[in-house]
Write a protein that holds these residues in place. Sequence first.
Motif, PDB file in Angstrom:
ATOM      1  N   MET A   3      -2.385  -5.666  -2.313  1.00 42.30           N
ATOM      2  CA  MET A   3      -1.105  -5.637  -1.656  1.00 42.30           C
ATOM      3  C   MET A   3      -0.436  -4.052  -2.002  1.00 42.30           C
ATOM      4  SD  MET A   3       0.265  -9.308  -1.290  1.00 42.30           S
ATOM      5  CE  MET A   3       1.610  -8.865  -0.118  1.00 42.30           C
ATOM      6  N   TYR A   6       2.993  -3.315  -3.960  1.00 45.56           N
ATOM      7  CA  TYR A   6       3.915  -4.428  -4.052  1.00 45.56           C
ATOM      8  C   TYR A   6       3.835  -4.945  -5.695  1.00 45.56           C
ATOM      9  CZ  TYR A   6       4.498  -6.312   0.483  1.00 45.56           C
ATOM     10  OH  TYR A   6       5.103  -6.769   1.757  1.00 45.56           O
ATOM     11  N   LYS A  46       3.682 -16.393  -3.246  1.00 42.71           N
ATOM     12  CA  LYS A  46       4.299 -15.734  -2.008  1.00 42.71           C
ATOM     13  C   LYS A  46       4.757 -14.402  -1.897  1.00 42.71           C
ATOM     14  CE  LYS A  46       6.472 -20.461  -1.756  1.00 42.71           C
ATOM     15  NZ  LYS A  46       5.974 -21.043  -3.087  1.00 42.71           N
ATOM     16  N   ALA A  47       4.609 -13.951  -1.066  1.00 45.08           N
ATOM     17  CA  ALA A  47       5.218 -12.533  -0.884  1.00 45.08           C
ATOM     18  C   ALA A  47       6.447 -12.442  -0.385  1.00 45.08           C
ATOM     19  CB  ALA A  47       4.109 -11.687  -0.169  1.00 45.08           C
ATOM     20  N   ASP A  48       7.130 -11.550  -0.826  1.00 39.27           N
ATOM     21  CA  ASP A  48       8.551 -11.157  -0.391  1.00 39.27           C
ATOM     22  C   ASP A  48       8.535  -9.689   0.164  1.00 39.27           C
ATOM     23  OD1 ASP A  48      11.139 -10.404  -0.122  1.00 39.27           O
ATOM     24  OD2 ASP A  48      12.162 -11.579  -1.501  1.00 39.27           O
ATOM     25  N   HIS A  49       8.440  -9.556   1.281  1.00 40.81           N
ATOM     26  CA  HIS A  49       8.074  -8.378   1.975  1.00 40.81           C
ATOM     27  C   HIS A  49       9.552  -7.456   1.899  1.00 40.81           C
ATOM     28  CE1 HIS A  49       4.296  -9.953   3.368  1.00 40.81           C
ATOM     29  NE2 HIS A  49       4.849 -10.695   4.087  1.00 40.81           N
ATOM     30  N   ALA A  50      10.611  -8.167   1.878  1.00 43.20           N
ATOM     31  CA  ALA A  50      11.819  -7.181   1.829  1.00 43.20           C
ATOM     32  C   ALA A  50      11.803  -6.471   0.668  1.00 43.20           C
ATOM     33  CB  ALA A  50      12.932  -7.940   1.909  1.00 43.20           C
ATOM     34  N   THR A  51      11.480  -7.116  -0.626  1.00 46.11           N
ATOM     35  CA  THR A  51      11.286  -6.571  -1.883  1.00 46.11           C
ATOM     36  C   THR A  51      10.034  -6.000  -2.296  1.00 46.11           C
ATOM     37  OG1 THR A  51      10.973  -8.397  -3.260  1.00 46.11           O
ATOM     38  CG2 THR A  51      13.320  -7.960  -2.528  1.00 46.11           C
ATOM     39  N   LYS A  52       9.226  -6.339  -1.704  1.00 44.72           N
ATOM     40  CA  LYS A  52       7.941  -5.975  -1.921  1.00 44.72           C
ATOM     41  C   LYS A  52       7.162  -6.408  -3.101  1.00 44.72           C
ATOM     42  CE  LYS A  52       6.470  -1.907   0.921  1.00 44.72           C
ATOM     43  NZ  LYS A  52       5.616  -0.429   0.811  1.00 44.72           N
ATOM     44  N   THR A  53       7.497  -7.840  -3.362  1.00 41.14           N
ATOM     45  CA  THR A  53       7.196  -8.491  -4.626  1.00 41.14           C
ATOM     46  C   THR A  53       6.168  -9.602  -4.323  1.00 41.14           C
ATOM     47  OG1 THR A  53       9.106  -7.824  -5.607  1.00 41.14           O
ATOM     48  CG2 THR A  53       8.032  -9.722  -6.455  1.00 41.14           C
ATOM     49  N   TRP A  54       5.233  -9.982  -4.870  1.00 44.57           N
ATOM     50  CA  TRP A  54       4.168 -11.097  -4.784  1.00 44.57           C
ATOM     51  C   TRP A  54       4.380 -11.865  -6.027  1.00 44.57           C
ATOM     52  CZ3 TRP A  54       0.274 -13.374  -7.605  1.00 44.57           C
ATOM     53  CH2 TRP A  54      -0.406 -14.388  -6.823  1.00 44.57           C
ATOM     54  N   ARG A 223       1.829  -3.254 -10.865  1.00 46.96           N
ATOM     55  CA  ARG A 223       2.070  -2.752  -9.425  1.00 46.96           C
ATOM     56  C   ARG A 223       0.715  -2.466  -9.204  1.00 46.96           C
ATOM     57  NH1 ARG A 223       6.656  -1.371  -7.287  1.00 46.96           N
ATOM     58  NH2 ARG A 223       8.477  -1.166  -8.642  1.00 46.96           N
TER      59      ARG A 223
END
Length: 224
Positions: A3, A6, A46-54, A223
């Motif tokens: 990703m 991310y 789980k991916a948080d697309h708002a914060t670009k974090t998995w 990253r």
Amino acid sequence: MGMNGYRVVEVRDRDAWVVGVDLGKSVDSTAIGIMHHTIKGTGTGKADHATKTWRQDSVQRFDLVHLQRLPLGMNYVAQAHAIGELMQREPLKSAKAKLVIDQSGVGAGVVDLMEANGLRPIRLQITAGSEQTQEGNIFRVAKTILISKLEAAMHSKELHVAAALTEAESLRDELRDFQRHVTASGANTWSARAGKHDDIVLAVSYGIWWATSGPRTDSWELRV
């Protein structure tokens, strides 16, 4: 994960041992609980697309593998010797298990004696209120924090009590007798019913508290 851009937060597996000791007084026995705390990554997340974090998911367990009460009336020098022998057993010795001792009931002098006998305890001072503070090796922790940690582990089914423990029934009895009280100011307090004991419950809570509140790092980031 592949990703791009991310921030990946993966779980760092944890495998630690904690020995909780509730020192007895003239009418109470000293209670000891040994906790094996593990955290393992599941490989899923789980991916948080708002914060670009998995963020990787994890499974946590608190395995209560040993419970005991020292004989009533045993002097503190003998208790220190017995606890010291316990800490030298495997896997506690190799795992460098942490020893958490409550000094609020018997006083710091008794824990000083324990140190003089070669033990290196983390000193716990139970307080009223709802805060936790640290001064060197002394942690002043509200009873509400200790019990809430125990309750959380029970409700999440992360606490597992070995069926073969001789004191397992005593733990269940103490939990039934352990009651929440609300003071005139609206604060929550916990204590055993009149004539009942709470030493085993407290010893177990010390292990869970340290496992979840002590200094540690259970995740790392990169990253991609």
